[in-house]
Design an enzyme around this catalytic site. Sequence first.
Site: not given
Length: 443
Positions: A79, A148, A172
Amino acid sequence: MRPNEMTASSAAEAIRRGELTSEQLVAGCLERIAEVEARVGAWTWLDPDHALAQARAADARQRAGAALGALHGIPVGIKDIFDTADMPTEDGTVLHAGRRPAADATAVALLRAAGAVIMGKTVTAELAVYAPGKTTNPHDPRRTPGGSSSGSAAAVAANMVPLAIGTQTNGSVLRPASYCGVHGFKPSHGSISRHGVLKQSLALDHVGVFARSVDDVALIARELLVHDGKDPDVPPHTSLALDDWRFAGGRPPRIAFVRTPQWPQASGATQDAFASLAAQWSDFAHEVELPREFGSAVQWHRTIMETDLASSFAAEYASGKDRLSSALREMIERGQRHLAVDYSRALDGVAALRLALARLFSEWDAVLTPATQGVAPLGLESTGSPMFCTIWTLCGVPAISLPMLRGEDGMPLGAQLVAARGDDANLLRIAKWLEQRREGARP
């Protein structure tokens, strides 16, 4: 089966036996990325030559007889809020465009030490909050992948990589795992170092992982649960020991089916799917109601998160608030207005919830509850609601989303399993036990 479709565990074993090379695996993943990335949009930085160079170096180490790590030659998506010394880390915001960290985040360094190929950087929502990036759901490009950790979940779901890492401050990891139909695991708070990771809230931030099996979750999580003095919340002794089995005598685990105060917000299909699952597992799963104080958990979480966002993103707000999304700007501004007494009350509330959960888990091995309200919503302007993850993030307990259900239009729907804080290994044992029991059955 194409190499990119293999689980990480099976690929790692094939590499060790000499039946597969890291270069072949990474090349297969790159081929798959070339096929679907234009539609899915999981990556914000990817250099095929750099990925292949890492794979060739891994193969050379193996040929030279070097000791091999548990993730030797396995590609992992990162990420884009984890610092990487050899790749940009831009945190999903134009305010950090072109940012080049000088060193790896601890989690990235641990993955490299375990032999992983750092494939590239996956898309994150803006500053890992709510404003979505470019990623779409691999099962239906009209739908959100969640957030996210959007790109990490989508990359694993689309067979671009077998493993990826992300973060969770509300929902997330678990939410995109549910929407994309993969395994998402958020360990106990403080289990994995957040050093070198974009900070939102030290009280709430967790590092988590995405995979295509419980075995793969354990494979990568073992390498990340390591003490790091650079993160004040990581205890001196942290590990993921899966050698023993809690359920002596062959007894099944005791599962509490918990609707949570958010149950009325679940879709009808979600409610039906979980009612069916609870009925099928009625010999060991029984409905349990949470105490009344859990009804305040969402508000307490909001107070803590918004206040901490206002502190963590003060520089971004001061220098470029006009370039932040309206949603994030409003969250920061609400955080600036929260009173210290409200923040303190929220923290006191969390302490009370943790005591209540300790009592619950003294009687039950795990909690079963939805990971999301329903399947991934249509539209790409939102990443969906995290409300079914909030309680467990707030209390810092381990949770995993298992892709064992289907909702509307045949879309994936995650079953969330939660255990007592620090009971991460047992949570994974129970998750695997449940999946083995349910193999081949879908309501």
